[in-house]
Enzyme design. Structure first.
Site, short mmCIF file in Angstrom:
data_model
loop_
_atom_site.label_atom_id
_atom_site.label_comp_id
_atom_site.label_asym_id
_atom_site.label_seq_id
_atom_site.Cartn_x
_atom_site.Cartn_y
_atom_site.Cartn_z
N HIS A 93 11.40 3.31 3.19
CA HIS A 93 12.07 2.81 1.99
C HIS A 93 13.12 1.75 2.34
CE1 HIS A 93 12.63 2.70 -2.19
NE2 HIS A 93 12.58 3.98 -2.45
N ASP A 105 -10.04 1.35 -3.70
CA ASP A 105 -11.42 1.64 -3.27
C ASP A 105 -11.67 0.92 -1.95
OD1 ASP A 105 -14.12 1.90 -2.89
OD2 ASP A 105 -14.71 1.09 -4.83
#
Length: 462
Positions: free
Chosen positions: A163, A389
């Site tokens: 982060h 995908d």
């Protein structure tokens, strides 16, 4: 679920990073972030219906693992900071050491995990680097990945970035680019996903002077003063389409005539969690409701969604009333977010950015000094994770990693995620174990939400 680590390696960029790009400077907003990882876990079944009955599962898994590694290596040429390590000087050493990559095997079937997910088991899917101290910045990997293959041929990909380096939008850009590369997309899709923008440090100028260090200390204190130490657990509260529509209708008012899904769910979860916290203390305690806001969309004109960094800031709404209706909580949230407009983002840019942030941090520290509790919200509903995908279909489920069994210093945290087809929302709530025991029997909440339903059941219904 037994998970065996097969290998740990570093996936390096397929071509070296140019010398003039060897140091990536973090921007001003990055400098206020600690080195924590928020992993996203994607679950891919084998889908044997589309394959021959005489398939070699081991061969298919091996080919897919090789594709993931090769496409990751190619993607890192453009996302080169992810192959580096953080430094103590608010920068990334883009040394091409590579992404920390773990290959693991589970002897069970993927469906056994998905039929009734156990949050503590999901932690076995997270790529733990044993040499890294919790919270340590200098020398920390910017990105980590673990790919776990199951006996049925299913794959689970758990990936995360620090982060300190970037937010959820930055992470999503990387994951979409990686998937596009794996599918060998070279047309317009690749042009969109594989051109990260590294201008954040030029827009939001980094700073190291005394004022910055004072502000960072104030900012950190505003978080840590709400921390509680204990055993945390995570539960999923799933809201379907009908429940969300009903909640939005209940949250309407003359002030907010069309509440969003996020506003409506934030309101009911805030109300229920505050009731639990007040019950534990046997008194009403003012509570700070904090939401992460994407500043890219608030800028005028909007900043690129492919701008890499922590282009977010926390907005806060203080709830002082002992009993508040959903519409009142929605109004508080709407008002808080409205403060982050084009002028606010513009003033954070350039040489005056630190002073603008200074005023905001000091004001909030004073304005919310009476708050006794804090609930932190983050929405991942716009990240498009269910569209990732790699060439063998979209994930059947996307999850976080639960905190179950962890002894931590933490505040209540709520992460909102889309369900598979985007019409429902999963709220991942992390609370102290004794607090969760009260929340998971809250009748007002359970009127709209289902606790920890099977992702397989949700996929079948949708």
């Amino acid at each position: 679920m037994e998970v065996q680590i097969i290998s740990r390696e570093s996936i390096k960029p397929s071509s070296p990073t140019p010398l003039d790009l060897k140091t990536h400077k973090l921007c001003l907003l990055d400098q206020f972030r600690n080195n924590v990882y928020a992993p996203r876990v994607l679950y891919y079944p084998l889908n044997q219906d589309d394959l021959s009955s005489a398939i070699d599962i081991d061969h298919i898994v091996s080919k897919r693992l090789q594709l993931l590694k090769q496409s990751l290596s190619e993607t890192l040429v453009r996302f080169y900071p992810l192959a580096g390590k953080l430094t103590k000087n608010f920068s990334v050493d883009c040394n091409d050491e590579g992404v920390y990559f773990v290959e693991a095997v589970a002897k069970s079937l993927l469906n056994e995990l998905l039929i009734q997910p156990d949050p503590s088991l999901r932690n076995k899917l997270f790529p733990v680097d044993g040499s890294q101290q919790r919270g340590q910045v200098a020398g920390a990997h910017v990105a980590k990945v673990q790919v776990t293959s199951f006996a049925c041929g299913g794959l689970v990909i758990c990936a995360c970035i620090s982060h300190t380096f970037g937010d959820g939008t930055s992470f999503s850009s990387f994951m979409k680019a990686w998937a596009a590369t794996a599918r060998n997309k070279t047309s317009e899709e690749e042009a969109i996903y594989t051109c990260p923008n590294y201008d954040a440090s030029s827009l939001f100028l980094p700073n190291k002077d005394d004022l910055f260090h004072q502000l960072r200390a104030i900012s950190n204190a505003s978080y840590t003063r709400f921390f509680e130490t204990g055993r945390f657990v995570t539960r999923r509260f799933v809201f379907d389409t009908e429940a969300i529509a009903e909640l939005k209708d209940k949250a309407k008012s003359s002030r907010v005539q069309n509440p969003t899904r996020i506003e409506a769910l934030s309101a009911i979860l805030s109300r229920s969690i505050m009731a639990v916290l007040n019950k534990k203390s046997s008194s009403h305690r003012p509570t700070l409701l904090s939401h992460a806001v994407n500043l890219r969309t608030k800028a005028r004109p909007p900043l690129s969604e492919y701008l890499i960094g922590n282009i977010v800031w926390q907005t806060n709404a203080l709830c002082t009333e002992e009993e508040v209706d959903l519409d009142g909580l929605v109004w508080l949230l709407r008002e808080a977010i409205s403060k982050f407009d084009g002028d606010f983002v513009k003033n954070l840019q350039g040489v005056g950015g630190l002073l603008e942030l200074s005023e905001a941090i000091k004001h909030e520290a004073e304005a919310y000094s009476d708050a006794k509790n804090r609930i932190m919200f983050s929405s991942w509903c716009t990240f498009g994770s269910y569209g990732i995908d790699f060439g063998w279909g979209k994930p059947i489920w996307v999850s976080c990693v639960g905190l179950d069994g962890s002894i931590l210093e933490f505040s209540p945290v709520v992460i909102l995620m889309d369900t598979r087809f985007g019409d429902g929302i999963e709220a991942w709530v992390s609370l102290l174990e004794e607090d969760m025991a009260l929340l998971e029997v809250d009748k007002n909440l359970l009127e709209f939400a289902t606790i920890d339903p099977s992702p397989l059941k949700l996929a079948k219904q949708q």
